[in-house]
Design an enzyme around this catalytic site. Structure first.
Site, PDB file in Angstrom:
ATOM      1  N   SER A   1       0.853  -1.192   0.000  1.00  8.53           N
ATOM      2  CA  SER A   1       0.000   0.000   0.000  1.00  8.53           C
ATOM      3  C   SER A   1       0.882   1.232   0.000  1.00  8.53           C
ATOM      4  CB  SER A   1      -0.885   0.014   1.256  1.00  8.53           C
ATOM      5  OG  SER A   1      -1.540   1.262   1.427  1.00  8.53           O
TER       6      SER A   1
ATOM      7  N   TYR B   1      -1.306  -1.368  10.581  1.00  5.20           N
ATOM      8  CA  TYR B   1      -1.547  -1.490   9.143  1.00  5.20           C
ATOM      9  C   TYR B   1      -0.365  -0.930   8.352  1.00  5.20           C
ATOM     10  CZ  TYR B   1      -3.709  -1.040   4.551  1.00  5.20           C
ATOM     11  OH  TYR B   1      -3.981  -1.148   3.213  1.00  5.20           O
TER      12      TYR B   1
END
Length: 255
Positions: A138, A151
């Site tokens: 990401s 995350y």
């Protein structure tokens, strides 16, 4: 051509499966709940692909190893399955942090490592490679976001691992790709209360992902304006970065 994709029941994973589907392509698709794969399977079969779906949790190391070893020739493996916990105070309880790392890091390794082993035993394909492994990270990998530390850290870990491992696997005719998307429209992002610059549909994200892999890019990152912003914010002194990012509206927890 054999392609294996984890987390293929929705979002980017489902879009990647549909984009790859074509006559002569064998798709091996997984999700934690096999029943949720039905729509993806139907769409891929309609495009002429042969599809083998399975209900399997990427945290199951033995199950993943057996599935991948029994899949036959694999030209592309995409470690897509991942979870988040939303953002904001209280979103990362101890058990949630462990789930994020178990899925986003260990789950990726449970996919990529058996795939590399299987590919090393294959003959080179028409492109001269034994296979490709793409890890879905990401743009969050480039920012230590204080509202989603687990995350961001998990995505950073797999992004850096894939990019480093590619240097040695190239010698064996295997390529790795670190895919770093920005915001993709899903049921989760639909609940976000903050601006999402560069938000794109899963189909566009899948196309950009596969185009980058085909082009041989080690780091497949998009959209560029958000990537540039993330690198600038990531380069700020930690105290400044934390003060800035703590002002962002919280994101709903993942269902």
């Amino acid at each position: 051509m054999g392609i294996l994709i984890t987390g293929a029941s929705a979002g980017l994973g489902a879009a990647l499966a549909r984009e790859c589907a074509a006559p002569g392509v064998t798709l091996h698709l997984s999700a934690r709940d096999a029943s949720r794969l039905a729509a993806t399977v139907a769409a891929c079969v309609a495009k002429g692909a042969t599809v083998h779906p399975v209900g399997l949790d990427v945290r199951d190391a033995a199950g993943m190893a057996a599935w991948i070893a029994g899949a036959g020739r694999l030209d592309l493996v995409i470690a897509n399955a991942g979870i988040s916990a939303g953002t904001g105070t209280g979103m990362e309880a101890p058990e949630v942090v462990r789930d994020i790392f178990d899925t986003n890091v260990t789950g990726v390794l449970n996919t990529a490592l058996p795939a590399i082993t299987a590919m090393a035993a294959q003959a080179p394909g028409a492109d001269g490679l034994r296979g490709r492994v793409a890890v879905i990270a990401s743009i969050a990998a480039f920012v230590a976001g204080p509202t989603a530390p687990a995350y961001c850290a998990s995505k950073s870990a797999v992004q850096r691992w894939a990019e480093a491992r590619d240097a040695t696997e190239r010698k064996r005719g295997i390529r790795l790709h670190a895919v770093c998307p920005g915001f993709i429209r899903t049921a989760i992002t639909d609940r976000n209360a903050f601006p999402m610059p560069g938000l794109m549909e899963p189909e566009m994200a899948a196309q950009r992902t596969l185009a980058g892999i085909r082009a041989g890019k080690l780091r497949v990152v998009y959209p560029w304006p958000l990537y540039a912003m993330s690198r600038i914010i990531g380069a700020l002194p930690p105290g400044w970065r934390n003060a800035l990012l703590m002002r962002v509206e919280p994101k709903a927890a993942q269902a």
